[in-house]
Motif scaffolding. Structure first.
Motif, mmCIF file in Angstrom:
data_model
loop_
_atom_site.group_PDB
_atom_site.id
_atom_site.type_symbol
_atom_site.label_atom_id
_atom_site.label_comp_id
_atom_site.label_asym_id
_atom_site.label_seq_id
_atom_site.Cartn_x
_atom_site.Cartn_y
_atom_site.Cartn_z
ATOM 1 N N THR A 495 0.845 -1.190 0.000
ATOM 2 C CA THR A 495 0.000 0.000 0.000
ATOM 3 C C THR A 495 0.881 1.240 0.000
ATOM 4 N N LEU A 496 0.294 2.388 -0.322
ATOM 5 C CA LEU A 496 1.061 3.634 -0.327
ATOM 6 C C LEU A 496 1.649 3.900 1.052
ATOM 7 N N GLU A 497 0.879 3.684 2.076
ATOM 8 C CA GLU A 497 1.375 3.915 3.436
ATOM 9 C C GLU A 497 2.575 3.026 3.740
ATOM 10 N N GLU A 498 2.515 1.765 3.294
ATOM 11 C CA GLU A 498 3.640 0.851 3.521
ATOM 12 C C GLU A 498 4.866 1.277 2.722
ATOM 13 N N ARG A 499 4.659 1.695 1.472
ATOM 14 C CA ARG A 499 5.787 2.129 0.647
ATOM 15 C C ARG A 499 6.488 3.324 1.273
ATOM 16 N N VAL A 500 5.707 4.264 1.748
ATOM 17 C CA VAL A 500 6.287 5.459 2.361
ATOM 18 C C VAL A 500 7.043 5.096 3.636
ATOM 19 N N LEU A 501 6.481 4.189 4.430
ATOM 20 C CA LEU A 501 7.128 3.773 5.665
ATOM 21 C C LEU A 501 8.479 3.120 5.375
ATOM 22 N N TYR A 502 8.506 2.177 4.425
ATOM 23 C CA TYR A 502 9.756 1.499 4.099
ATOM 24 C C TYR A 502 10.777 2.476 3.519
ATOM 25 N N ALA A 503 10.315 3.365 2.633
ATOM 26 C CA ALA A 503 11.235 4.311 2.006
ATOM 27 C C ALA A 503 11.821 5.268 3.036
ATOM 28 N N GLU A 504 10.983 5.829 3.887
ATOM 29 C CA GLU A 504 11.483 6.780 4.884
ATOM 30 C C GLU A 504 12.415 6.090 5.875
ATOM 31 N N THR A 505 12.040 4.882 6.300
ATOM 32 C CA THR A 505 12.890 4.142 7.238
ATOM 33 C C THR A 505 14.274 3.913 6.647
ATOM 34 N N ALA A 506 14.324 3.459 5.396
ATOM 35 C CA ALA A 506 15.610 3.180 4.764
ATOM 36 C C ALA A 506 16.439 4.440 4.606
ATOM 37 N N LEU A 507 15.845 5.503 4.116
ATOM 38 C CA LEU A 507 16.602 6.727 3.863
ATOM 39 C C LEU A 507 17.115 7.354 5.152
ATOM 40 N N ARG A 508 16.298 7.347 6.193
ATOM 41 C CA ARG A 508 16.760 7.927 7.463
ATOM 42 C C ARG A 508 17.812 7.044 8.121
ATOM 43 N N MET A 510 20.076 5.242 6.657
ATOM 44 C CA MET A 510 21.367 5.400 5.989
ATOM 45 C C MET A 510 21.816 6.852 5.920
ATOM 46 N N GLY A 511 20.977 7.776 6.421
ATOM 47 C CA GLY A 511 21.359 9.192 6.439
ATOM 48 C C GLY A 511 21.249 9.874 5.093
ATOM 49 N N LEU A 512 20.514 9.298 4.160
ATOM 50 C CA LEU A 512 20.352 9.884 2.835
ATOM 51 C C LEU A 512 19.000 10.594 2.775
ATOM 52 N N ALA A 683 35.317 -5.081 8.025
ATOM 53 C CA ALA A 683 34.292 -4.310 8.730
ATOM 54 C C ALA A 683 32.968 -4.306 7.985
ATOM 55 N N PHE A 684 31.877 -4.514 8.740
ATOM 56 C CA PHE A 684 30.531 -4.259 8.253
ATOM 57 C C PHE A 684 30.308 -2.744 8.394
ATOM 58 N N LEU A 685 30.036 -2.054 7.295
ATOM 59 C CA LEU A 685 29.909 -0.596 7.329
ATOM 60 C C LEU A 685 28.450 -0.201 7.106
ATOM 61 N N HIS A 686 27.802 0.277 8.158
ATOM 62 C CA HIS A 686 26.400 0.708 8.056
ATOM 63 C C HIS A 686 26.338 2.220 8.154
ATOM 64 N N SER A 687 25.893 2.855 7.074
ATOM 65 C CA SER A 687 25.778 4.309 7.072
ATOM 66 C C SER A 687 24.723 4.759 8.075
ATOM 67 N N TYR A 688 25.025 5.848 8.765
ATOM 68 C CA TYR A 688 24.065 6.394 9.735
ATOM 69 C C TYR A 688 24.450 7.826 10.059
ATOM 70 N N ASP A 689 23.450 8.695 10.063
ATOM 71 C CA ASP A 689 23.626 10.092 10.449
ATOM 72 C C ASP A 689 22.590 10.397 11.517
ATOM 73 N N ALA A 690 23.051 10.637 12.739
ATOM 74 C CA ALA A 690 22.135 10.854 13.863
ATOM 75 C C ALA A 690 21.208 12.031 13.608
ATOM 76 N N ALA A 691 21.677 13.045 12.865
ATOM 77 C CA ALA A 691 20.844 14.220 12.604
ATOM 78 C C ALA A 691 19.645 13.877 11.728
ATOM 79 N N ALA A 692 19.768 12.832 10.907
ATOM 80 C CA ALA A 692 18.658 12.422 10.036
ATOM 81 C C ALA A 692 17.707 11.455 10.730
ATOM 82 N N ASP A 693 17.979 11.153 11.977
ATOM 83 C CA ASP A 693 17.190 10.166 12.733
ATOM 84 C C ASP A 693 16.808 10.772 14.082
ATOM 85 N N PRO A 694 15.958 11.791 14.076
ATOM 86 C CA PRO A 694 15.707 12.545 15.316
ATOM 87 C C PRO A 694 15.119 11.735 16.458
ATOM 88 N N ASP A 695 14.309 10.725 16.170
ATOM 89 C CA ASP A 695 13.708 9.948 17.258
ATOM 90 C C ASP A 695 14.496 8.686 17.603
#
Length: 850
Positions: A495-508, A510-512, A683-695
């Motif tokens: 569903t659109l709601e699911e697509r948005v949830l997955y997309a936002e989760t992934a982008l935040r 990885m900090g993109l 090394a396993f390298l997982h991108s993350y930017d704390a500023a893009a993940d406020p909660d």
């Protein structure tokens, strides 16, 4: 042992078996083989205590032997400063500066224990608790193992007489068929046929036979479970009805009672005096190292309470900590002073998102060398927990971490209906033909006639396949009908709601969340290998041991969906209209990166995509030359590409690639803290930017899912290295595949639990260094604390020291290390490495460990 006051109920016996079964982790079949900690049940214990319990119950050490650590110390691989830092970290009393008087010599607790580490009798693993048959007749014990293994293979394998054809439980089928086994005596066959219908009652009969009850009963049952940990682990995993550990133990204990003489009595085991003798030897050795009289009573009284601070298992833990500090220092991201950019960053040609898999680390570094491509790391399922239905009609697979349940089923389809129908018919015919050939080869009678009629053809084909593997693969590719253009239906099933949830989760995560390039490459990965039962171990662990192709395609479709982008803009993530997400797949054997749907790329992006593919090929050439040099039998860098292609096609190749051997660290933070640094594919390298993940929800997902899987991988490689005969799979040339469930070494014995030796070593020399996962997280400390408090799985790994966790607030802050009593400042910081291109990570050398 005393006679039983009353017979335990079947429910109690089942509880005892379940408790005994926790000593071994579930084992996954070959087609879904993924790395798991084979001793995960011990993670509820502190690491030192777990080492001691595993040594007692399994008879192995889950680390290098103490003498091996001392050899590494003597060669400088473990430094004196690391050893004493590890001692202070592990034993709080070692931090005291108070001086002790020992036989006229002044010494601190740290000095005494430092000598103890170097001269005390090394810790060894005692033989595990034996079964009655093992104590009374090793020959009969081996026969029980053989008979039990055969019956489990028939229950869970693919033999035509498998009990799955009748629907019987394993215990019922065994009672019926083993009672007809001509290799057993008439008395034993009669005993099998007249054994209790309920397997728990059969176990109860064995307990009465040996007069065992209470805590001793669980030890007795554990001995039977751990007598064949491979088969026991498989039985723990299976969901087949009527196949469980109770049935397995019932078979073993019933055979044991019937095969041993009826008047056999278990001998009593006298208390061992070895521990007391070892304590005396230890005190004397430390006294000599201090230069005092080893037989002086006062010296012994003074040393005893100090040495009591460090039992043998804890001493091994100090060595492990010291060993790991050197590795952590090689891999820790540097502390870099904050620098304010003088001009806005230039828009890159592309951003390439790779799986956090350690094999992508060096490829990312090579791809970034020219400066116009940015890379990011993210779990290879791209936040899309799906199951995948291929267009060829083959079985649906769960393409997501085993910690998750697929939300939807994604179907591969095509608008070219006629072409896909023809291709599917050809594929189906090919699969059926291969299945028929396999069935003929496995049949009890047909192989003789099959060899007479088709042997000449298959013999010639086998010769070509052996002598010219690349040519054979090219020939097969020409004969096969090309696959038509296909697509996946992600936007239909989500569903659109699911697509948005997955997309936002992934982008935040990885900090993109801004600065998007014209091309964003979502690169899954897989491994093309031939004749490898453990092929799934080389695939994407984030995709459940499958290739990441369907997840990359599904994610690209979601990110390119206009409705999804519009909804993301309302949540503060604006993807430019000219940004195109492109799905790709990396072959980790050849390093080739292929675009998955090139026909769907619009003309507006063709030039950018062409330049991207050119740079991907350049990175492939550079990375292959670097990576393949460490493979056995490798040639020069000029032949690296051809050599990897040969390895992927050669069905006799034992070293197609190194997989994740050498994995040591899990680094969570922006790419800037590791960019330009050679981490040696460790090394396993997982991108993350704390500023893009406020909660903090993104970080919580990273630490409760990808980090957990990374720890499983790390533990599996470690166990397969230090205990290859117990937790590994032995050498590949001896493998005998049992259906789809696993491999044996030779024609019998136990199912092998872990990775083949060729995944972790060469000859008798180990390639993988057995260390616990070193985790580095750049995020607010309070946020990490909240996650540790909320997640039992993370808290267990951290507080029980199954991983080493270090955290810092930002790139210019110092690292904090979680210790026995909470956070403390760590001293692994190094100088500014910005712009460093020289080798930084310590690559494991081949070390003799056996």
């Amino acid at each position: 042992m005393t006679a039983l006051a009353s017979s335990p109920s079947p429910a109690v016996i089942r509880g005892w078996v379940a408790a005994a079964g926790r000593s071994i982790s579930p084992h996954f079949p070959l087609e879904t083989f993924i790395a798991r900690n084979p001793v995960a049940a011990y993670e509820s214990l502190d690491w030192d205590e777990a080492i001691q319990r595993i040594a007692r119950e399994h008879g192995i050490l889950l680390s290098l032997p103490e003498q091996r650590f001392r050899d590494l110390y003597g060669r400088g691989r473990i430094t004196p400063s690391d050893l004493h830092a590890a001692l202070r970290f592990t034993v709080p009393e070692a931090r005291s500066s108070r001086t002790l008087r020992i036989g006229g010599t002044a010494a601190t607790v740290e000095e005494v224990l430092g000598h103890d580490l170097l001269v005390a009798p090394p810790m060894t693993a005692a033989a595990p608790e034996p079964t009655p048959a093992a104590r009374l007749s090793p020959r009969l014990h081996a026969r029980i193992d053989d008979l039990t293994g055969r019956w489990i293979a028939s229950a869970l394998g693919t033999a035509p007489w498998s009990r799955t054809a009748t629907g019987e439980s394993m215990w019922s089928a065994w009672r019926r068929l083993a009672g007809l086994d001509p290799t057993l005596s008439r008395r034993v066959r009669h005993g099998i046929r007249t054994s209790p219908v309920d397997p728990a009652e059969a176990i109860g009969a064995a307990l009465r036979r040996w007069e065992i009850d209470g805590p001793v009963a669980e030890s007795f049952l554990r001995a039977h479970v751990l007598a064949q940990p491979g088969w026991a682990g498989l039985v723990r995993h299976t969901t087949a009805p009527g196949v469980d550990l109770v049935a397995l133990v019932a078979i073993r204990t019933t055979l044991e009672c019937l095969l041993l003489p009826s008047d056999a009595v278990l001998p009593k085991i006298a208390p061992s005096e070895k521990a007391a003798a070892g304590d005396t030897t230890r005190v004397q050795a430390v006294a000599r190292a201090l230069g005092v009289d080893p037989i002086d009573t006062g010296v012994r009284r003074a040393l005893a309470p100090v040495l009591a601070l460090l039992d043998p298992a804890a001493r091994l833990g100090v060595w492990q900590e010291a060993f790991e500090r050197g590795v952590a220092r090689d891999l820790v991201p540097a502390t870099v002073p904050a620098v304010r950019p003088s001009e806005p960053p230039r828009r890159p040609l592309a951003q390439a998102v790779f799986c956090i898999d350690t094999r992508s680390e060096s490829f990312r570094r090579r791809l970034e060398e020219r400066g116009d491509i940015e890379t990011l790391g993210f779990a290879g399922f791209f936040a899309a927990p799906i199951s995948f239905r291929p267009a060829d009609g083959s079985a649906e697979v769960a393409s997501c971490p085993v910690l998750l349940t697929p939300r939807v089923a994604i179907t591969e389809s095509s608008v070219e209906r006629d072409a896909i129908a023809r291709w599917k018919r050809r594929r189906t015919a090919s699969v059926e033909r291969d299945a028929t050939v396999d069935a003929l080869k496995e049949s009890a009678v047909a192989p003789y006639a099959f060899a007479e009629t088709a042997g000449w053809l298959l013999g010639a084909a086998s010769a070509v396949r052996t002598l010219a593997p690349e040519g054979w693969r090219a020939l097969v590719s020409r004969v096969r009908l090309p696959k038509p253009h296909t697509h996946v239906d992600a936007n239909v099933v989500f569903t659109l709601e699911e697509r948005v949830l997955y997309a936002e989760t992934a982008l935040r995560m990885m900090g993109l969340t801004g600065g998007f390039a014209p091309i964003v490459l979502l690169c899954g990965h897989g491994a093309t290998v031939s004749n490898n039962p453990f092929a799934s171990a080389l695939q994407c662990g984030a995709c459940g041991g499958h290739e990441g192709e369907p997840n990359a395609r599904a994610a690209a479709m979601i990110f390119n969906d206009p409705e999804t982008r519009a909804a993301l803009a309302g949540r503060g993530i604006r993807i430019p209209a000219d940004t195109l997400f492109v799905a790709a797949q990396m072959d980790t054997v050849t390093d080739e990166v292929a675009l998955l749907e090139p026909w769907a790329i619009p003309a507006t992006h063709e030039t950018a995509v062409l330049e991207l593919t050119r740079q991907l090929e350049h990175a492939r050439i550079q990375n292959t030359a670097e990576r393949s040099a460490g493979l056995p039998g490798a040639g020069g860098p000029d032949d690296a590409l051809r050599d990897t292609e040969r390895r992927s096609a050669d069905w006799a190749e034992a070293y197609a690639e190194w997989g994740l051997a050498g994995n040591a660290a899990f680094i969570v933070g922006p790419r800037s803290i590791t960019a330009g640094v050679d981490l040696g594919r460790r090394a396993f390298l997982h991108s993350y930017d704390a500023a893009a993940d406020p909660d903090g929800s993104g970080l919580e997902t990273i630490l409760t899912a990808p980090m957990i899987v990374a720890q499983w991988i790390n533990a599996q490689y470690t166990a397969s290295t230090v205990a290859p005969d117990r937790f590994g799979a032995g050498p590949k040339p001896l493998h005998n595949v049992v259906g789809t469930v696993g491999v044996l070494s030779g024609y019998g014995g136990d199912l092998r639990l872990g990775l083949p030796w060729q995944s972790v070593g060469v000859g008798r020399a180990a390639r993988h260094e057995p260390i616990r996962l070193q985790v580095f997280v750049q995020a607010p400390l309070a946020r990490v604390n909240d996650i540790i408090d909320a997640s039992e799985s993370v808290r267990t790994l951290v507080t029980n020291r199954w991983i080493a966790l270090r955290v810092r607030e930002h790139a210019s802050a110092g690292w904090m290390r979680w210790g026995r009593y909470g956070w403390q400042a760590d001293d692994l910081d190094t100088t500014d490495r910005s712009g460093v291109t020289a080798t930084h990570g310590h690559r494991p050398t081949t070390e003799e460990i056996h």
